[in-house]
Design an enzyme around this catalytic site. Structure first.
Site, mmCIF file in Angstrom:
data_model
loop_
_atom_site.group_PDB
_atom_site.id
_atom_site.type_symbol
_atom_site.label_atom_id
_atom_site.label_comp_id
_atom_site.label_asym_id
_atom_site.label_seq_id
_atom_site.Cartn_x
_atom_site.Cartn_y
_atom_site.Cartn_z
ATOM 1 N N PHE A 65 0.810 -1.216 0.000
ATOM 2 C CA PHE A 65 0.000 0.000 0.000
ATOM 3 C C PHE A 65 0.847 1.272 0.000
ATOM 4 O O PHE A 65 0.311 2.377 0.113
ATOM 5 C CB PHE A 65 -0.990 -0.013 1.166
ATOM 6 C CG PHE A 65 -2.182 -0.931 0.961
ATOM 7 C CD1 PHE A 65 -2.414 -1.538 -0.262
ATOM 8 C CD2 PHE A 65 -3.066 -1.179 2.004
ATOM 9 C CE1 PHE A 65 -3.513 -2.378 -0.449
ATOM 10 C CE2 PHE A 65 -4.165 -2.020 1.829
ATOM 11 C CZ PHE A 65 -4.388 -2.619 0.601
ATOM 12 N N ASN A 96 8.387 -2.897 2.160
ATOM 13 C CA ASN A 96 9.286 -2.122 1.289
ATOM 14 C C ASN A 96 8.715 -0.736 1.011
ATOM 15 O O ASN A 96 8.449 -0.344 -0.124
ATOM 16 C CB ASN A 96 9.589 -2.880 -0.010
ATOM 17 C CG ASN A 96 8.351 -3.372 -0.732
ATOM 18 O OD1 ASN A 96 7.311 -3.591 -0.129
ATOM 19 N ND2 ASN A 96 8.469 -3.558 -2.038
ATOM 20 N N ASP A 304 -0.708 -9.832 -4.113
ATOM 21 C CA ASP A 304 0.519 -9.088 -4.398
ATOM 22 C C ASP A 304 0.183 -7.749 -5.056
ATOM 23 O O ASP A 304 0.856 -7.306 -5.982
ATOM 24 C CB ASP A 304 1.488 -9.896 -5.259
ATOM 25 C CG ASP A 304 2.911 -9.340 -5.235
ATOM 26 O OD1 ASP A 304 3.178 -8.428 -4.426
ATOM 27 O OD2 ASP A 304 3.757 -9.806 -6.035
ATOM 28 N N GLY A 323 4.985 -4.559 -10.994
ATOM 29 C CA GLY A 323 3.877 -4.495 -10.047
ATOM 30 C C GLY A 323 2.580 -4.140 -10.730
ATOM 31 O O GLY A 323 2.564 -3.403 -11.719
#
Length: 443
Positions: A65, A96, A304, A323
């Protein structure tokens, strides 16, 4: 005397550990108080679930997020908004961020940011590093901690522990199950030349199946040596499934909707929008992950969810970041697979609710049972919808499934007895709380 509840869900088909059946559910003070025929009971609120299935609240144990530090991509409020719009009642968010979630202070800051601001309940993975290896046994037991997460292959962010001794130093000190991004960093460095400028279909050539399998083999060996429990995230290869089948005593694993739905054939149409780590691979690997679902080797589903802006994704490969969004589409994509016969609805519940509760030791979550939190994902298994970018609750505002028709749709999200989402609208202000874990309960 007739019982009185705060909430009754009536007329729905309940799917839980003892099968599927028409049952009512009574809720008191945010927890399940009764299951069965409650036609003689009364409640402050009643939700008519006729024609709908009531599932245990779906838990997405891998989301990014982006807060703090990268809020232009996503933040805890917008990410959790996407979650509840998609029927997800709790998320485990990744470390991360900037700063990295590697200390007690950084974790506490995230919990503070999430409390009462996130729409769903939450926990945060703590990044395992060489520097905090001696402290992970305490960090993983702090309030709001999902556990320890280690990146063995470089991905988005600065967390990386690529060598065996570095991983062992972390696992020697864990007491809970630690989660891993398993790609062999040494092979990735050797194969950087396999990337082709402007061609995202070269991504799975560079980050090949050998890099994934080799790292997972190393990881299992280390876990055995130090007698630790591990969880391998986002399995993407057929070979890893067959390997992990032989090591279920120490290793659990996760599959993602994109590795179960997309394939290398989709790079021609979607390009960098489906660039992920580990990559979307060819159909044989997708089929191999489905084999893991069918045989019970895969323990949980995770989206993910890792959003980037469309401008960032539009950069020519390999400058484009890896991503995609996913938390809002996890439920409809997987329900569509249920309706196509790829898995049963009970297997979906096992992967998305019972599985996370079982392997991570969640307290009072993941089951429709008396005494558990009244978390429900209410779905219409017959409803046909088209997924669109316009529906996105994520700040990123896009989905790789834009234009895809699915059968099966989340119509309601109930968290601790509160109707949070109904028919695509958020109807209750955000009141998210930190998830508790049995191995980390206050003494």
């Amino acid at each position: 005397m007739a019982m009185t509840y705060d909430l009754i869900l009536t007329g729905g088909t309940v799917v839980n550990h003892d099968g599927e059946g028409a049952r009512d559910i009574g809720v008191k003070e945010g927890r399940i108080a009764a299951i069965g025929d409650l036609s003689q009971a009364s409640a402050g609120e009643t939700i008519d679930c006729r024609g709908l299935h009531i599932l245990p609240g779906v838990i997405d144990s891998q989301v990014h997020f982006r807060e703090p530090g990268l809020e232009h991509k996503e933040d805890l409020e917008t990410g959790s908004r996407a979650a509840v719009l998609g029927g997800v009642t709790a998320v485990f968010e990744m470390p991360n961020t900037n700063p990295l979630t590697t200390s007690e202070a950084a974790l506490a800051d995230k919990v503070r940011r999430g409390r009462g601001r996130m729409h769903c309940d939450f926990a945060f993975w703590v990044g395992g590093t060489r520097e905090n290896a001696k402290d992970v046994g305490e960090l993983e037991r702090l309030p709001g901690a999902a556990g320890i997460k280690v990146f063995m292959g470089s991905s988005t962010g600065d967390l990386l522990v690529e060598d065996d001794e570095g991983v062992a130093s972390i696992l020697r000190n864990t007491r809970r199950r630690a989660a891993f991004h398993s790609e062999d960093e040494f092979r990735l460095r050797e194969r950087l030349g396999e990337r082709i400028e402007g061609d995202p279909s070269s991504h799975p050539v560079w980050r090949d199946a050998i890099a994934a399998l080799r790292c997972t083999e190393r990881l299992v060996r280390i876990a055995r040596d130090v007698r630790a429990r591990i969880h391998v995230l986002h399995i993407s290869t057929a070979e890893e499934i067959l390997f992990l089948e032989q090591h279920k005593d120490v290793a659990t694993c996760e599959a993602t909707p994109h590795h179960l739905t997309l394939s290398a054939d989709d790079y021609a149409r979607l390009g960098t929008l489906i660039q992920m780590n580990p990559p979307v691979r060819d159909i044989s690997h997708r089929d191999g992950v489905w084999h893991g679902i069918a045989q019970g080797i895969v323990d949980v589903l995770g989206s993910d969810h890792a959003p980037h802006t469309l401008a960032e994704k539009a950069k020519p490969y390999p400058a484009s970041p890896s991503g995609m969004t996913g938390v809002q589409t996890l439920v409809p994509i997987m329900l569509d697979h249920v309706n196509s016969g790829r898995l049963t609805l009970q297997r979906f519940v096992d992967l998305s609710s019972h599985g996370p509760q079982r392997i991570f030791g969640m307290a009072r979550k993941g089951r429709i049972a008396a005494g558990y939190d009244a978390d429900f994902t209410i779905v219409d298994m017959k409803r046909q919808e088209i997924i669109t970018n316009a529906q996105a609750g994520s700040k990123a505002g896009w989905t790789p499934y834009d234009g895809k028709q699915v059968t099966g749709w989340p119509v309601g999200t109930v968290i601790r007895g509160r109707r949070v989402m109904w028919e695509g609208e958020i109807v209750t202000p955000s009141q998210g709380k930190a998830v508790e874990f049995s191995e980390a309960l206050p003494r």
